[in-house]
Scaffold this motif. Structure first.
Motif, PDB file in Angstrom:
ATOM      1  N   GLY A  85       0.816  -1.215   0.000  1.00 35.59           N
ATOM      2  CA  GLY A  85       0.000   0.000   0.000  1.00 35.59           C
ATOM      3  C   GLY A  85       0.843   1.255   0.000  1.00 35.59           C
ATOM      4  O   GLY A  85       0.527   2.239  -0.686  1.00 35.59           O
ATOM      5  N   ALA A  86       1.951   1.235   0.756  1.00 36.77           N
ATOM      6  CA  ALA A  86       2.840   2.403   0.803  1.00 36.77           C
ATOM      7  C   ALA A  86       3.488   2.651  -0.554  1.00 36.77           C
ATOM      8  O   ALA A  86       3.593   3.800  -1.008  1.00 36.77           O
ATOM      9  CB  ALA A  86       3.909   2.190   1.871  1.00 36.77           C
ATOM     10  N   LEU A  87       3.915   1.569  -1.230  1.00 32.13           N
ATOM     11  CA  LEU A  87       4.526   1.739  -2.551  1.00 32.13           C
ATOM     12  C   LEU A  87       3.511   2.240  -3.575  1.00 32.13           C
ATOM     13  O   LEU A  87       3.835   3.074  -4.433  1.00 32.13           O
ATOM     14  CB  LEU A  87       5.120   0.411  -3.018  1.00 32.13           C
ATOM     15  CG  LEU A  87       6.425  -0.036  -2.353  1.00 32.13           C
ATOM     16  CD1 LEU A  87       6.849  -1.394  -2.861  1.00 32.13           C
ATOM     17  CD2 LEU A  87       7.521   0.988  -2.587  1.00 32.13           C
ATOM     18  N   GLY A  88       2.282   1.725  -3.491  1.00 29.62           N
ATOM     19  CA  GLY A  88       1.242   2.207  -4.390  1.00 29.62           C
ATOM     20  C   GLY A  88       0.951   3.678  -4.178  1.00 29.62           C
ATOM     21  O   GLY A  88       0.783   4.443  -5.135  1.00 29.62           O
ATOM     22  N   SER A  89       0.925   4.103  -2.921  1.00 28.46           N
ATOM     23  CA  SER A  89       0.681   5.511  -2.607  1.00 28.46           C
ATOM     24  C   SER A  89       1.822   6.386  -3.093  1.00 28.46           C
ATOM     25  O   SER A  89       1.603   7.499  -3.590  1.00 28.46           O
ATOM     26  CB  SER A  89       0.503   5.683  -1.096  1.00 28.46           C
ATOM     27  OG  SER A  89      -0.638   4.984  -0.645  1.00 28.46           O
ATOM     28  N   LEU A  90       3.061   5.892  -2.950  1.00 33.01           N
ATOM     29  CA  LEU A  90       4.222   6.655  -3.417  1.00 33.01           C
ATOM     30  C   LEU A  90       4.156   6.864  -4.923  1.00 33.01           C
ATOM     31  O   LEU A  90       4.365   7.985  -5.420  1.00 33.01           O
ATOM     32  CB  LEU A  90       5.510   5.911  -3.051  1.00 33.01           C
ATOM     33  CG  LEU A  90       6.810   6.504  -3.603  1.00 33.01           C
ATOM     34  CD1 LEU A  90       7.052   7.898  -3.027  1.00 33.01           C
ATOM     35  CD2 LEU A  90       7.997   5.584  -3.324  1.00 33.01           C
ATOM     36  N   PHE A  91       3.860   5.802  -5.667  1.00 34.17           N
ATOM     37  CA  PHE A  91       3.766   5.905  -7.125  1.00 34.17           C
ATOM     38  C   PHE A  91       2.689   6.913  -7.519  1.00 34.17           C
ATOM     39  O   PHE A  91       2.902   7.766  -8.384  1.00 34.17           O
ATOM     40  CB  PHE A  91       3.461   4.528  -7.713  1.00 34.17           C
ATOM     41  CG  PHE A  91       3.482   4.480  -9.211  1.00 34.17           C
ATOM     42  CD1 PHE A  91       4.645   4.170  -9.896  1.00 34.17           C
ATOM     43  CD2 PHE A  91       2.335   4.735  -9.956  1.00 34.17           C
ATOM     44  CE1 PHE A  91       4.678   4.109 -11.286  1.00 34.17           C
ATOM     45  CE2 PHE A  91       2.351   4.682 -11.336  1.00 34.17           C
ATOM     46  CZ  PHE A  91       3.515   4.370 -12.004  1.00 34.17           C
ATOM     47  N   SER A  92       1.532   6.833  -6.873  1.00 34.77           N
ATOM     48  CA  SER A  92       0.421   7.728  -7.194  1.00 34.77           C
ATOM     49  C   SER A  92       0.762   9.177  -6.839  1.00 34.77           C
ATOM     50  O   SER A  92       0.404  10.107  -7.581  1.00 34.77           O
ATOM     51  CB  SER A  92      -0.842   7.294  -6.454  1.00 34.77           C
ATOM     52  OG  SER A  92      -1.255   6.011  -6.874  1.00 34.77           O
TER      53      SER A  92
END
Length: 388
Positions: A85-92
């Motif tokens: 979830g943290a990586l997805g948020s960073l990408f977004s």
């Protein structure tokens, strides 16, 4: 003076280039989706024996501190889910920062130029994934990818450039079909390629390498076949029988909706929906012990439903009705997912999520494109995408 209309044959040719290139891009992009849980698990196991000062170990230390801050601490079994979830948020987040800039630059220097530079960033991102034998390199690939991901918004802007108001809804649905087809085949193909181990130090190198191949093919294809679609490039003025290249004022667009309202609607919707969509492989991994192949089949099933919907319903309805249909389906799917206990419920909820995927964003993109004049379309659509 308005831009000269695009001849039907020319428009068809440009749409074909947009469709093929976007399809290649999104298939490559979706390779990684079902792999995330196993991929992060691989890096965790790889670096668990390394010094606590390693980047991934420091991240897990921070996650543990976050989990312990709750009155009822979160179990360690959710470490991979939280990290994903943290990586997805960073990408977004990085995409949100870059999208308005990429869109504005495309208004100034041209869609083609901006897209080719974006593709260069995508190539660098996937190349880093191919060589990612440690988590630090993999993280770098996600950062570079987030900052250079402008393909979808530029494809949307180009499609709007060559379409009049009556054609706009069907054209945006065509862009949506690319998403749906990519989600039908991309995750399953990525999961299958992940089972082919060619590099011991990076078990996912085969999937990453084929993703890189698709991105390079797309870039070469765009370089040779994509013309400039920026409306100002089609303005001509005759002065003493010669063509003048002086800038010509573009007509103002009469707006019926506020960009602020559309962007806010996009933000509220994506705030909830994208988190659920991105977390779905992690949910199936945790609740049903799904493998990458099983997650790929689930995402492919969703893509197939969305593709059928885009080709039959979305392209014919008014964009506002399309958005309303998707929001209702989204609410129903969330209701089911909140009470999920069986795989039957999972696949039913996934079907409703697929309806949402095939409607809401396409409808909002259409509405946003109606409100942007020719000279600001790239920036406005980029800003609209950044809110999502």
């Amino acid at each position: 003076m308005s831009a000269q209309p695009v001849p039907a044959s020319r428009r068809k040719q440009i749409l074909r280039v947009i469709f093929i290139s976007l399809l290649l891009d999104l298939i490559s992009f979706t390779f990684i989706l079902p792999l995330f849980p196993r991929l992060l698990e691989f890096y965790r196991n790889l670096e668990s024996s390394q010094a606590q000062s390693s980047l991934l170990n420091r991240i897990f230390y921070g996650l543990n501190a976050y989990k312990q801050s709750f009155s009822r601490p979160i179990s360690d079994r959710y470490d991979i889910v939280l990290l994903g979830g943290a990586l997805g948020s960073l990408f977004s987040f990085l995409q949100a920062m870059a999208s308005p800039i990429i869109g504005t630059l495309s208004d100034k220097y041209g869609r083609r130029t901006a897209l080719l530079w974006s593709m260069a960033g995508n190539i660098a991102s996937v190349a880093l994934w191919v060589t990612a034998t440690d988590f630090r390199t993999f993280l770098a690939s996600r950062v570079v990818g987030g900052l250079s991901e402008g393909n979808v918004q530029l494809a949307t802007a180009m499609a709007a450039d060559i379409s009049d108001d009556k054609q706009r809804g069907a054209t945006m649905a065509l862009v949506g079909v690319c998403f749906s087809i990519a989600f039908t085949f991309g995750p399953a193909l990525g999961a299958a390629l992940a089972n082919v181990e060619t590099v011991v130090a990076n078990p996912f190198a085969t999937a990453a390498g084929f993703s890189l191949f698709l991105i390079v093919v797309e870039t070469v294809y765009l370089y040779f076949y994509l013309p400039e679609t920026l409306p100002s490039s089609r303005h001509t003025a005759k002065v003493n029988g010669a063509t003048s290249k002086d800038p010509i004022d573009l007509p103002a667009t009469a707006r019926t909706n506020s960009h602020t309202l559309l962007n806010f609607t996009h933000f509220i919707f994506i705030l909830f929906f994208s988190g659920m969509e991105f977390s779905l492989p992690f949910m199936t991994y945790d609740l049903f012990a799904y493998t990458s192949s099983q997650s790929g089949r689930l995402l492919g099933f969703m893509g197939l439903i969305a593709a059928i919907l885009q080709g039959s319903v979305t392209r014919r309805l008014h964009p506002l009705r399309v958005v309303q249909l998707g929001v209702v389906a989204c609410a129903a799917s969330f209701f089911l997912l909140g009470r999920l206990t069986t795989e039957t419920q999972l696949w039913t909820a996934a079907s409703l999520l697929a309806v949402t995927t095939g409607t809401v964003v396409t409808g909002l993109n259409s509405l946003s494109s109606f409100e942007a004049s020719e000279g600001e379309r790239g920036g406005k659509l980029g800003n609209h995408r950044s809110w999502g």
